[in-house]
Design a protein around this motif. Structure first.
Motif, mmCIF file in Angstrom:
data_model
loop_
_atom_site.group_PDB
_atom_site.id
_atom_site.type_symbol
_atom_site.label_atom_id
_atom_site.label_comp_id
_atom_site.label_asym_id
_atom_site.label_seq_id
_atom_site.Cartn_x
_atom_site.Cartn_y
_atom_site.Cartn_z
ATOM 1 N N UNK A 182 0.752 -1.337 0.013
ATOM 2 C CA UNK A 182 0.175 0.117 -0.025
ATOM 3 C C UNK A 182 0.914 1.103 -0.010
ATOM 4 N N UNK A 183 1.893 1.377 0.860
ATOM 5 C CA UNK A 183 2.778 2.499 0.967
ATOM 6 C C UNK A 183 3.994 2.650 -0.099
ATOM 7 N N UNK A 184 4.317 1.472 -0.514
ATOM 8 C CA UNK A 184 5.592 1.771 -1.479
ATOM 9 C C UNK A 184 5.321 0.866 -2.574
ATOM 10 N N UNK A 185 4.195 0.387 -3.130
ATOM 11 C CA UNK A 185 4.160 -0.312 -4.503
ATOM 12 C C UNK A 185 2.985 0.588 -5.375
ATOM 13 N N UNK A 186 1.808 0.737 -4.844
ATOM 14 C CA UNK A 186 1.036 1.221 -5.445
ATOM 15 C C UNK A 186 1.244 2.249 -6.513
ATOM 16 N N UNK A 187 1.964 3.130 -5.874
ATOM 17 C CA UNK A 187 2.256 4.528 -6.745
ATOM 18 C C UNK A 187 2.852 4.179 -8.064
ATOM 19 N N UNK A 188 3.515 3.006 -7.900
ATOM 20 C CA UNK A 188 4.323 2.635 -9.327
ATOM 21 C C UNK A 188 3.405 1.997 -10.608
ATOM 22 N N UNK A 189 1.959 1.941 -10.138
ATOM 23 C CA UNK A 189 1.098 1.061 -11.145
ATOM 24 C C UNK A 189 0.323 2.125 -11.956
ATOM 25 N N UNK A 190 0.015 1.727 -13.013
ATOM 26 C CA UNK A 190 -0.758 2.568 -14.054
ATOM 27 C C UNK A 190 -1.949 2.885 -13.557
ATOM 28 N N UNK A 191 -2.832 3.988 -13.843
ATOM 29 C CA UNK A 191 -3.935 4.468 -13.504
ATOM 30 C C UNK A 191 -5.198 3.429 -13.483
#
Length: 362
Positions: free
Chosen positions: A27-36
């Motif tokens: 949640x804190x470190x991986x999700x932001x690297x995914x496409x919309x």
């Protein structure tokens, strides 16, 4: 017996903590690297994920962290835009035709999740939008006439300190005061205004409107005579350099440098600019302007669908090249040198506009 039960409880509690830690890490470190598109799906995982993904802070972090080319917008003259995803399961847009905009538009350029479009109405207004969030902004009218096919380049670099996207739109246009001269007008979202540069180039002649790319604050356009016009945003200076392409080539970026990608005799060649000042060297100098970095052989089956002479290179950048043969579009992976069929278009296309599946906010 009791000690055995306690051991099992201890292991279960320990495994549960590992599981909880893993969920926190994702949640804190991986999700932001995914496409919309993937993130919209993951909003259904739980309430915490839905709340976090919907926050402006997360959208800002995702626009900083995710920069991969997710797909291409195609648009033939007179048609609505269409979007082809490179990974339909994870990347996409809810309205590929951009019907959320107030008027029908032509897509001109893109940069890190934002699109620059121009209204098909008589006003010919510019719009900046994010097709994922359907946010858009109409730009003020330029002070100069840009023509029916404006040579514009959109420049947007996500910044850690700027939660609101700051971008520039650079247009090279035919001068009305000097015959065959090219001038430059720049829109800044920070100032919400246009500014005409004092630079005038008398050698570029006619530009190919949708050929522009930006690399390290320098904008490049192909010209109809085979050369390349560059405009340095930092120095406010322009220059004409020798091109390295045929009528079927395109400009792009390769490892942080300008590249020229073209096809000759069933071979795809990616040349990278090496010395921009080679044309000013003394006679006999061995300094070269271009270096051929990659050559990839194309199968003869590709030519069966059309001709290699019909503007086959649609896009080059982010280690992929799109090639058009007739109505068929092929994707070439620069790393593996593999070429695969991507899609058959309703009509032959001549240009693809890349798109990053970003949550960037306007």
């Amino acid at each position: 017996m009791d000690s055995g039960k306690n051991l099992n409880k201890f292991l279960a509690a320990r495994n549960n903590r590992i599981y909880m830690d893993l969920k926190l890490i994702i949640r804190e470190h991986a999700l932001q690297f995914l496409p919309a598109k993937s993130l919209f799906k993951f909003q259904g995982v739980c309430r915490d994920w839905r709340l976090m993904i919907s926050t402006p802070f997360f959208a800002h972090n995702q626009s900083l962290s995710f920069s991969s080319i997710s797909g291409m917008f195609f648009q033939s003259p007179g048609d609505s835009p269409t979007f082809i995803s490179l990974d339909p399961e994870s990347c996409g847009v809810p309205d590929p035709g951009l019907n959320f905009l107030p008027v029908p538009v032509d897509i001109l350029a893109s940069s890190n999740g934002l699109l620059c479009c121009q209204a098909q109405t008589s006003e010919r207004a510019y719009y900046i939008c994010n097709p994922v969030t359907k946010q858009w902004k109409k730009l003020p009218k330029p002070s100069m006439e840009h023509g029916l096919e404006p040579a514009v380049v959109l420049i947007f670099k996500p910044s850690l300190l700027n939660f609101v996207a700051e971008y520039k739109l650079v247009c090279a246009f035919r001068s009305i005061d000097f015959d065959d001269a090219t001038e430059f007008e720049i829109y800044s979202s920070k100032d919400n205004s246009w500014k005409v540069s004092g630079e005038i180039n008398f050698a570029a002649k006619k530009l190919i409107s949708k050929s522009g790319v930006s690399v390290n604050d320098v904008v490049y356009w192909q010209t109809a005579i085979g050369s390349i016009l560059l405009f340095d945003m930092t120095k406010d200076r322009s220059q004409l350099i020798h091109g390295q392409y045929g009528v079927n080539g395109t400009l792009g970026e390769f490892n942080g440098k300008l590249c020229s990608t073209f096809i000759n005799e069933h071979t795809l060649t990616i040349s990278v600019i090496s010395n921009i000042y080679s044309n000013t060297m003394q006679m006999g100098s061995r300094a070269k302007l271009w270096d051929d970095k990659i050559k990839i052989h194309l199968s003869s089956e590709m030519a069966d669908a059309g001709s290699y002479d019909l503007f086959p290179v649609l896009f080059a950048g982010s280690e992929i090249v799109l090639i058009c043969s007739g109505r068929n579009v092929y994707l070439c992976d620069v790393k593996t040198k593999q070429v695969k069929f991507l899609v058959t278009g309703p009509r032959a296309v001549r240009k693809a506009v890349p798109y990053v599946n970003s949550l960037v906010a306007l």
